[in-house]
Design an enzyme around this catalytic site. Structure first.
Site, PDB file in Angstrom:
ATOM      1  N   ASN A   8       0.879  -1.164   0.000  1.00  0.00           N
ATOM      2  CA  ASN A   8       0.000   0.000   0.000  1.00  0.00           C
ATOM      3  C   ASN A   8       0.919   1.218   0.000  1.00  0.00           C
ATOM      4  O   ASN A   8       1.571   1.502   1.007  1.00  0.00           O
ATOM      5  CB  ASN A   8      -0.907   0.009   1.233  1.00  0.00           C
ATOM      6  CG  ASN A   8      -1.825   1.209   1.279  1.00  0.00           C
ATOM      7  OD1 ASN A   8      -1.634   2.187   0.561  1.00  0.00           O
ATOM      8  ND2 ASN A   8      -2.830   1.141   2.118  1.00  0.00           N
ATOM      9  N   ARG A  10       0.499   4.211   0.377  1.00  0.00           N
ATOM     10  CA  ARG A  10       0.176   5.246   1.364  1.00  0.00           C
ATOM     11  C   ARG A  10       0.686   4.901   2.763  1.00  0.00           C
ATOM     12  O   ARG A  10       0.642   5.731   3.663  1.00  0.00           O
ATOM     13  CB  ARG A  10      -1.333   5.468   1.401  1.00  0.00           C
ATOM     14  CG  ARG A  10      -1.862   6.006   0.069  1.00  0.00           C
ATOM     15  CD  ARG A  10      -3.308   6.293   0.136  1.00  0.00           C
ATOM     16  NE  ARG A  10      -3.520   7.362   1.115  1.00  0.00           N
ATOM     17  CZ  ARG A  10      -4.668   7.948   1.347  1.00  0.00           C
ATOM     18  NH1 ARG A  10      -5.727   7.572   0.670  1.00  0.00           N
ATOM     19  NH2 ARG A  10      -4.773   8.893   2.241  1.00  0.00           N
ATOM     20  N   CYS A  11       1.181   3.673   2.935  1.00  0.00           N
ATOM     21  CA  CYS A  11       1.642   3.197   4.249  1.00  0.00           C
ATOM     22  C   CYS A  11       3.161   3.331   4.354  1.00  0.00           C
ATOM     23  O   CYS A  11       3.902   2.785   3.534  1.00  0.00           O
ATOM     24  CB  CYS A  11       1.225   1.739   4.422  1.00  0.00           C
ATOM     25  SG  CYS A  11       1.911   0.943   5.874  1.00  0.00           S
ATOM     26  N   SER A  12       3.624   4.028   5.376  1.00  0.00           N
ATOM     27  CA  SER A  12       5.071   4.233   5.535  1.00  0.00           C
ATOM     28  C   SER A  12       5.802   2.919   5.764  1.00  0.00           C
ATOM     29  O   SER A  12       6.912   2.718   5.252  1.00  0.00           O
ATOM     30  CB  SER A  12       5.357   5.206   6.671  1.00  0.00           C
ATOM     31  OG  SER A  12       4.938   4.680   7.911  1.00  0.00           O
ATOM     32  N   ARG A  15       6.157   1.222   2.446  1.00  0.00           N
ATOM     33  CA  ARG A  15       7.203   1.882   1.641  1.00  0.00           C
ATOM     34  C   ARG A  15       8.594   1.511   2.143  1.00  0.00           C
ATOM     35  O   ARG A  15       9.514   1.288   1.349  1.00  0.00           O
ATOM     36  CB  ARG A  15       7.012   3.404   1.651  1.00  0.00           C
ATOM     37  CG  ARG A  15       5.780   3.878   0.898  1.00  0.00           C
ATOM     38  CD  ARG A  15       5.763   5.386   0.699  1.00  0.00           C
ATOM     39  NE  ARG A  15       5.934   6.149   1.921  1.00  0.00           N
ATOM     40  CZ  ARG A  15       4.950   6.581   2.702  1.00  0.00           C
ATOM     41  NH1 ARG A  15       3.688   6.311   2.400  1.00  0.00           N
ATOM     42  NH2 ARG A  15       5.218   7.289   3.786  1.00  0.00           N
TER      43      ARG A  15
END
Length: 114
Positions: A8, A10-12, A15
Site C-alpha cells: 500500500n 500510502r503506508c510508511s 514503503r
C-alpha cells in the site's frame, strides 16, 4: 531471487519494506498493490499459512470497516472472508519469497526472507 510485496503506497511501513527489497542486490521485486488488485480468499489463506500466521493475527482491527461490519476476529473463517471482501483489512506489508512469507511489521522482518 524473486520477492513479491503486498503493498500500500500510502503506508510508511510498506514503503520502508519495499525500499529494503529494492535495495537488496539480486532481488527482483513484484509489487502487488493489493487494494487495487486484491488477492483471493484462497491466496490470503495460503500466504498466511506460509507466514505461520492466523487470520486474526493479520487483520487490521482498527480499520473503520472492521467496526462497521462488526468483525468477529475470533473466527478465522470470518476474518478470511472479510479480508477477501475488504482488502484494507489485510495487515501490511506482506513479503513473499521462495523462503516463505512474512508480515513485515516492522519492515526489517523482510530481511529474514532474503
Amino acid at each position: 531471487m524473486k520477492a513479491t510485496i503486498w503493498h500500500n503506497p500510502r503506508c510508511s511501513k510498506s514503503r520502508q519494506a519495499l525500499a529494503i527489497l529494492e535495495e537488496t542486490p539480486g532481488v527482483a521485486v513484484t509489487v502487488l498493490e493489493y487494494l487495487k488488485t486484491p488477492p483471493t480468499r484462497a491466496e490470503i489463506a495460503a500466504v498466511l499459512a506460509q507466514a505461520g500466521a492466523r487470520p486474526s493475527q493479520a487483520v487490521r482491527k482498527g480499520e473503520a470497516v472492521a467496526r462497521e461490519i462488526g468483525l468477529d476476529t475470533g473466527d478465522d473463517a470470518t476474518v478470511l472472508d472479510a479480508m477477501a471482501q475488504h482488502p484494507i483489512l489485510i495487515e501490511r506489508p506482506v513479503v513473499i519469497t521462495d523462503k516463505g512469507a512474512v508480515i513485515a511489521r516492522p519492515p526489517e522482518k523482510a530481511r529474514a526472507l532474503l
